[in-house]
Design a protein around this motif. Structure first.
Motif, PDB file in Angstrom:
ATOM      1  N   SER A 166     -67.414 -35.586  29.087  1.00 40.64           N
ATOM      2  CA  SER A 166     -68.696 -34.827  28.808  1.00 40.64           C
ATOM      3  C   SER A 166     -68.081 -33.712  27.581  1.00 40.64           C
ATOM      4  N   THR A 180     -83.005 -35.851  21.873  1.00 41.12           N
ATOM      5  CA  THR A 180     -81.710 -36.120  22.139  1.00 41.12           C
ATOM      6  C   THR A 180     -80.842 -35.964  21.294  1.00 41.12           C
ATOM      7  N   GLN A 222     -73.739 -30.423  21.605  1.00 35.77           N
ATOM      8  CA  GLN A 222     -72.369 -30.696  22.236  1.00 35.77           C
ATOM      9  C   GLN A 222     -71.215 -30.999  21.170  1.00 35.77           C
ATOM     10  N   ALA A 274     -83.143 -35.143  27.985  1.00 39.04           N
ATOM     11  CA  ALA A 274     -81.816 -34.542  28.610  1.00 39.04           C
ATOM     12  C   ALA A 274     -81.063 -35.662  29.379  1.00 39.04           C
ATOM     13  N   GLU A 275     -81.661 -36.574  30.135  1.00 38.05           N
ATOM     14  CA  GLU A 275     -81.095 -37.835  30.731  1.00 38.05           C
ATOM     15  C   GLU A 275     -80.528 -38.754  29.941  1.00 38.05           C
ATOM     16  N   ALA A 327     -79.347 -38.194  26.891  1.00 40.36           N
ATOM     17  CA  ALA A 327     -78.269 -37.240  26.211  1.00 40.36           C
ATOM     18  C   ALA A 327     -76.889 -37.344  27.178  1.00 40.36           C
ATOM     19  N   LYS A 328     -77.313 -37.254  28.345  1.00 43.07           N
ATOM     20  CA  LYS A 328     -76.262 -37.090  29.388  1.00 43.07           C
ATOM     21  C   LYS A 328     -75.676 -38.356  29.539  1.00 43.07           C
ATOM     22  N   MET A 329     -76.308 -39.491  29.249  1.00 39.63           N
ATOM     23  CA  MET A 329     -75.693 -41.115  29.481  1.00 39.63           C
ATOM     24  C   MET A 329     -75.010 -41.294  28.311  1.00 39.63           C
ATOM     25  N   THR A 386     -72.381 -40.063  27.528  1.00 38.60           N
ATOM     26  CA  THR A 386     -70.903 -39.369  27.664  1.00 38.60           C
ATOM     27  C   THR A 386     -70.601 -39.340  29.335  1.00 38.60           C
ATOM     28  N   ALA A 387     -71.804 -40.023  30.084  1.00 40.57           N
ATOM     29  CA  ALA A 387     -71.682 -40.090  31.435  1.00 40.57           C
ATOM     30  C   ALA A 387     -70.415 -41.108  31.958  1.00 40.57           C
ATOM     31  N   GLU A 441     -79.146 -46.468  34.344  1.00 39.22           N
ATOM     32  CA  GLU A 441     -79.771 -45.240  34.801  1.00 39.22           C
ATOM     33  C   GLU A 441     -81.204 -45.010  34.823  1.00 39.22           C
TER      34      GLU A 441
END
Length: 254
Positions: free
Chosen positions: A3, A24, A31, A223-224, A226-228, A230-231, A239
């Protein structure tokens, strides 16, 4: 990808002049990523997203490209490298197919053919450690097992065909050190698709809201996504965001 790895990296987000794509892009920029905002026709809208990112201290450019035009897709990907020096994350967010004026094969051309073309064009320029995120819907991901609204069937089938075409490429991508992950969401409050479907079938949104418990907002789903980017998940990971339990139950039963 961890992350903390977005500083100095570059992300291309297709269909990012508004909605989930725009949110996104803003999150990835926050980040530390350099972001490329892609639009098909609405340059002022895309430039507004760029301005918001720059005012928040981020780096972004807007690049017009119709994803169904291969040379424009290649121009989009090259623009990322020319402006920022690399292409590290590709978010395949753009989709459509409910437009009545673009030909009856438009859904398949955009949601399958153009997605695969964008993947190939983008990953040609990516290096080891790159990630591709494909954004889809539960209605499309589960279309082979779970019925959807009549007006959405063609779009759902084309998006599922796109997902399958991308997933088939995982072995070649893996050999290049590039991951592919899929993010699937329910109907999203306030999106064009949800509005069109509810207009075509009044009550559809309420029915989905009841089945899912609640529907995500554009910001929450972004948000979900964007999270993926770098997850810490394996390539091929899907997901499922919000309200997938009834889809899973129906697909298990069928």
């Amino acid at each position: 990808m961890s992350s903390t790895s977005l500083a100095g990296k570059t992300a291309v987000i297709t269909g990012s002049s508004r909605g989930v794509g725009a949110d996104t892009a803003k999150l990835l920029a926050a980040q530390g990523a350099n972001v490329v905002i892609n639009y098909r026709q609405k340059a002022p809208r895309a430039n507004k997203v760029v301005k918001e990112i720059e005012e928040a201290g981020g780096r972004a450019i807007a690049v017009g490209a119709d994803l169904t035009t291969p040379e424009e897709v290649r121009g989009l990907m090259r623009a990322a490298v020319d402006a920022f020096g690399s292409l590290d994350v590709l978010v395949l967010n753009a989709s459509g197919g409910m437009e009545a004026d673009l030909g009856e094969d438009y859904a398949m051309r955009l949601n399958r053919d153009a997605q695969l073309d964008a993947l190939l064009a983008g990953t040609e320029l990516m290096t080891d450690g790159g990630r591709v995120v494909f954004v889809t819907s539960h209605q499309a991901h589960f279309i082979r097992d779970v019925e959807t609204m009549d007006q959405y069937v063609a779009v759902a089938l084309s998006k599922r065909a796109g997902e399958d075409a991308l997933v088939e490429r995982i072995p070649e991508l893996e050999a290049e050190g590039i991951d592919l992950v899929v993010v699937s969401g329910d109907m999203i409050e306030g999106t064009v698709t949800a509005t069109l479907l509810n207009r075509a079938e009044p009550g559809a949104l309420d029915a989905r809201r009841e089945a899912a418990g609640r529907l995500y907002s554009v910001a929450e789903f972004a948000a979900e996504v964007a999270k993926m980017a770098t997850a810490d998940v394996k390539t091929g990971h899907v997901e499922l965001v919000g309200g997938a339990e009834d889809f899973l139950a129906q697909s298990t039963d069928s």
